[in-house]
Design a protein around this motif. Structure first.
Motif, PDB file in Angstrom:
ATOM      1  N   GLY A 120       0.775  -1.230   0.000  1.00 53.81           N
ATOM      2  CA  GLY A 120       0.000   0.000   0.000  1.00 53.81           C
ATOM      3  C   GLY A 120       0.806   1.280   0.000  1.00 53.81           C
ATOM      4  O   GLY A 120       0.235   2.375   0.080  1.00 53.81           O
ATOM      5  N   ASP A 121       2.120   1.178  -0.133  1.00 47.62           N
ATOM      6  CA  ASP A 121       2.967   2.370  -0.031  1.00 47.62           C
ATOM      7  C   ASP A 121       3.090   3.061  -1.388  1.00 47.62           C
ATOM      8  O   ASP A 121       4.171   3.150  -1.971  1.00 47.62           O
ATOM      9  CB  ASP A 121       4.346   1.993   0.505  1.00 47.62           C
ATOM     10  N   ALA A 122       1.960   3.581  -1.865  1.00 47.66           N
ATOM     11  CA  ALA A 122       1.973   4.301  -3.137  1.00 47.66           C
ATOM     12  C   ALA A 122       2.855   5.539  -3.055  1.00 47.66           C
ATOM     13  O   ALA A 122       3.573   5.880  -4.005  1.00 47.66           O
ATOM     14  CB  ALA A 122       0.556   4.690  -3.533  1.00 47.66           C
ATOM     15  N   ALA A 123       2.817   6.226  -1.917  1.00 52.89           N
ATOM     16  CA  ALA A 123       3.638   7.428  -1.762  1.00 52.89           C
ATOM     17  C   ALA A 123       5.121   7.087  -1.883  1.00 52.89           C
ATOM     18  O   ALA A 123       5.892   7.834  -2.503  1.00 52.89           O
ATOM     19  CB  ALA A 123       3.349   8.093  -0.421  1.00 52.89           C
ATOM     20  N   GLY A 124       5.527   5.970  -1.305  1.00 48.96           N
ATOM     21  CA  GLY A 124       6.921   5.549  -1.411  1.00 48.96           C
ATOM     22  C   GLY A 124       7.314   5.237  -2.844  1.00 48.96           C
ATOM     23  O   GLY A 124       8.431   5.554  -3.279  1.00 48.96           O
ATOM     24  N   TRP A 125       6.384   4.624  -3.577  1.00 47.63           N
ATOM     25  CA  TRP A 125       6.673   4.337  -4.988  1.00 47.63           C
ATOM     26  C   TRP A 125       6.831   5.629  -5.785  1.00 47.63           C
ATOM     27  O   TRP A 125       7.752   5.772  -6.583  1.00 47.63           O
ATOM     28  CB  TRP A 125       5.557   3.474  -5.577  1.00 47.63           C
ATOM     29  N   PHE A 126       5.938   6.597  -5.545  1.00 48.91           N
ATOM     30  CA  PHE A 126       6.046   7.875  -6.254  1.00 48.91           C
ATOM     31  C   PHE A 126       7.364   8.574  -5.934  1.00 48.91           C
ATOM     32  O   PHE A 126       7.995   9.165  -6.817  1.00 48.91           O
ATOM     33  CB  PHE A 126       4.861   8.787  -5.906  1.00 48.91           C
ATOM     34  N   ARG A 127       7.774   8.524  -4.669  1.00 46.67           N
ATOM     35  CA  ARG A 127       9.061   9.140  -4.320  1.00 46.67           C
ATOM     36  C   ARG A 127      10.209   8.452  -5.053  1.00 46.67           C
ATOM     37  O   ARG A 127      11.152   9.102  -5.511  1.00 46.67           O
ATOM     38  CB  ARG A 127       9.283   9.081  -2.805  1.00 46.67           C
ATOM     39  N   ALA A 128      10.108   7.130  -5.184  1.00 43.88           N
ATOM     40  CA  ALA A 128      11.190   6.377  -5.818  1.00 43.88           C
ATOM     41  C   ALA A 128      11.267   6.631  -7.316  1.00 43.88           C
ATOM     42  O   ALA A 128      12.368   6.674  -7.885  1.00 43.88           O
ATOM     43  CB  ALA A 128      11.010   4.882  -5.544  1.00 43.88           C
ATOM     44  N   ILE A 129      10.111   6.781  -7.958  1.00 47.83           N
ATOM     45  CA  ILE A 129      10.165   6.936  -9.421  1.00 47.83           C
ATOM     46  C   ILE A 129      10.370   8.386  -9.850  1.00 47.83           C
ATOM     47  O   ILE A 129      10.706   8.630 -11.012  1.00 47.83           O
ATOM     48  CB  ILE A 129       8.902   6.381 -10.110  1.00 47.83           C
ATOM     49  N   HIS A 130      10.182   9.340  -8.923  1.00 48.44           N
ATOM     50  CA  HIS A 130      10.289  10.746  -9.339  1.00 48.44           C
ATOM     51  C   HIS A 130      11.640  11.063  -9.992  1.00 48.44           C
ATOM     52  O   HIS A 130      11.674  11.609 -11.105  1.00 48.44           O
ATOM     53  CB  HIS A 130      10.035  11.679  -8.161  1.00 48.44           C
ATOM     54  N   PRO A 131      12.772  10.734  -9.368  1.00 51.20           N
ATOM     55  CA  PRO A 131      14.041  11.049 -10.029  1.00 51.20           C
ATOM     56  C   PRO A 131      14.251  10.270 -11.316  1.00 51.20           C
ATOM     57  O   PRO A 131      14.917  10.756 -12.240  1.00 51.20           O
ATOM     58  CB  PRO A 131      15.094  10.688  -8.978  1.00 51.20           C
ATOM     59  N   LEU A 132      13.663   9.082 -11.390  1.00 53.50           N
ATOM     60  CA  LEU A 132      13.797   8.292 -12.615  1.00 53.50           C
ATOM     61  C   LEU A 132      12.964   8.884 -13.745  1.00 53.50           C
ATOM     62  O   LEU A 132      13.402   8.921 -14.905  1.00 53.50           O
ATOM     63  CB  LEU A 132      13.382   6.846 -12.347  1.00 53.50           C
ATOM     64  N   ALA A 133      11.764   9.352 -13.412  1.00 53.89           N
ATOM     65  CA  ALA A 133      10.937  10.012 -14.427  1.00 53.89           C
ATOM     66  C   ALA A 133      11.616  11.285 -14.919  1.00 53.89           C
ATOM     67  O   ALA A 133      11.611  11.586 -16.123  1.00 53.89           O
ATOM     68  CB  ALA A 133       9.564  10.330 -13.855  1.00 53.89           C
ATOM     69  N   LEU A 134      12.203  12.028 -13.999  1.00 52.35           N
ATOM     70  CA  LEU A 134      12.885  13.265 -14.378  1.00 52.35           C
ATOM     71  C   LEU A 134      14.089  12.947 -15.275  1.00 52.35           C
ATOM     72  O   LEU A 134      14.333  13.642 -16.278  1.00 52.35           O
ATOM     73  CB  LEU A 134      13.335  14.008 -13.127  1.00 52.35           C
ATOM     74  N   ARG A 135      14.790  11.897 -14.943  1.00 52.24           N
ATOM     75  CA  ARG A 135      15.935  11.501 -15.784  1.00 52.24           C
ATOM     76  C   ARG A 135      15.467  11.073 -17.169  1.00 52.24           C
ATOM     77  O   ARG A 135      16.077  11.435 -18.178  1.00 52.24           O
ATOM     78  CB  ARG A 135      16.702  10.364 -15.101  1.00 52.24           C
TER      79      ARG A 135
END
Length: 492
Positions: free
Chosen positions: A267-282
């Protein structure tokens, strides 16, 4: 294991609108009887095919079908027909929202869709109540749009959906994945919804098993599966722009390794969003035209559709753009409004990066459209500040802002989704479904004119201007007294 919701779990999630069987009261506003013919006189027809508008036309519907579309001087109108004055008005096909998570209050969502000209929705969460709604809409005892309904969401283990309030199945391996697909077929799902944390093994099993049982599959592109691979094995539509664009990056290999390394708690959607943010930006900053051309060619060749849901992305990426005094909030229960506002994150430090991401989302959509990847209009209604019916017009405006022409955008909200769903032509032509919208201004001149709804015809039944006003008033009253449970769509 199937995971249903508890009120405590739902209220803890903080965003969106929840779904529970039996909640709310039926939509009371009834259109003219569908057995009554309807004629729209002396109007301009934008038929949804991309053809130029046809002026001084009359459109006649009867028995749920369009029976005539022709020059007004030559088209016979039945003497018993309900008449709509089409002068200085424009007729388009009924609109389709290809990504919704409807709430549990049938007095709110179904009439709001129709009042906004949305005559068909694709429900992306497979709650049993949605099937009951559809049965009643088909029987004529509930006023609402046509609907196509997903299976429970199939996600990896652990799932982002744990405790989020929508039925889902977490599948840990190929065997569980195949069993989940078989169960979806038995339970009457129209398609299988795939999600973010599926393993490559489970995903391959879903692709194979859906072919065996005769279902399409659609949804997120899992972290572990490149979009080109997913397209090649038959995923029908790709929702949102979270990891879809990783395959267009010059740094794809490094980004893929980082995606595979992400670990989350249930259920840690927020953790997933935090993890993918730098990858999406890259991925955004390393967009490669050559790779993108290859990716888009594969998607177009395979007839893989993209549903960008820019409306949801704008709320997430540009929270400062959200109007917390929006007049449409009158149609949202107070409990939901409060949850939306509490969950609206305005992080000044991240604002520049998320604004950059949203700009790239627009450019990505423009490039995909230019490469003839079929696009579909969808909102992610159920996420914060995505309003049933209303927000589809926001999505159309954002697609134009991305660089699509108003004509292309109209096709993405009419003909193309109806054909993708196998529901008919989605155009204004004799023999077509009698789902139409009458507008007070030209949407090809300004796509924002799709908001200027004068009348709606759904399954041949007329919702005229007066009835539409009454429906909206009834929804506003229902919202004041609703005790709708809240859940969060992790997407938004």
């Amino acid at each position: 294991m199937t995971h249903l919701f508890s009120r405590r779990g739902l209220l803890g999630t903080g965003l969106g609108v929840g779904l529970a069987a039996g909640m709310g009261t039926p939509a009371r506003a009834e259109p003219a009887a569908s057995g009554t013919p309807v004629a729209i006189l002396d109007t301009t027809v934008i038929d949804g095919t991309g053809a130029p508008p046809k002026r001084r036309m009359t459109v006649v519907v009867d028995g749920g079908r369009i029976t005539a579309v022709g020059p007004s001087r030559e088209t016979r109108v039945p003497g018993t027909a309900a008449v709509v004055d089409g002068r200085r008005r424009f007729v388009i096909p009924g609109l389709v929202d290809m990504h919704v998570h409807s709430s549990g209050d049938e007095a709110i969502d179904p009439p709001l869709y129709l009042a906004n000209g949305v005559t068909t929705v694709r429900e992306m969460s497979g709650h049993p109540a949605l099937h009951e709604w559809r049965r009643r809409v088909d029987a004529g005892t509930l006023l609402g749009p046509r609907s196509v309904i997903a299976s429970p969401i199939l996600d990896g283990s652990p799932s982002l959906w744990a405790g989020r309030g929508v039925p889902y199945l977490d599948v840990a391996d190929a065997g569980e994945a195949r069993a989940a697909v078989k169960r979806a077929a038995v339970d009457g799902a129209d398609f299988v919804k795939v999600y973010t944390r599926l393993s490559a093994e489970s995903y391959a099993a879903i692709a194979d098993e859906t072919r065996r049982v005769g279902l399409d599959f659609a949804g997120h592109c899992p972290d572990d599966v490149p979009v080109t691979v997913a397209s090649d094995v038959g995923q029908r539509t790709f929702e949102h722009l979270f990891t879809v664009w990783c395959s267009t990056s010059a740094d794809e290999d490094e980004i893929r390794r980082a995606l595979r390394a992400i670990r989350i708690e249930p259920g840690d959607a927020a953790g997933w969003f935090r993890a993918i943010h730098p990858l999406a930006l890259r991925a955004a900053r390393t967009f490669d035209d050559r790779r993108a051309a290859q990716v888009f060619h594969r998607l177009a060749r395979n007839d893989s559709h993209l549903t960008p849901t820019l409306t949801m992305h704008r709320v997430v990426d540009l929270p400062a753009s959200v109007d917390t005094d929006d007049e449409r909030l009158r149609y949202v229960p107070a409990e939901v409004r409060a949850a939306w506002e509490a969950g609206l994150h305005r992080d000044e430090r991240a604002a520049q990066e998320t604004a950059e991401l949203f700009g790239h989302r627009l450019r990505f959509v423009r490039a995909a459209a230019a490469a003839e990847v079929p696009l579909l209009a969808g909102t992610d209604t159920g996420s914060a500040y995505c309003y049933p019916g209303f927000s589809l017009h926001d999505e159309l405006e954002l697609l134009v802002r991305a660089g699509l022409s108003p004509m292309c955008v109209l096709r993405a909200a009419t003909r193309d989704p109806m054909q993708c769903l196998g529901l008919g032509s989605g155009t204004v032509r004799p023999g077509g479904l009698a789902d139409l919208v009458v507008l007070d201004a030209d949407p090809l001149r300004d796509i924002r004119n799709t908001r200027r709804v004068h009348a709606v015809i759904t399954r041949g039944a007329l919702i005229d201007a007066a009835r539409r006003d009454a429906m909206l008033a009834e929804v506003e009253q229902a919202a004041r007294s609703s005790s709708t449970v809240i859940h969060s769509c992790p997407c938004g």
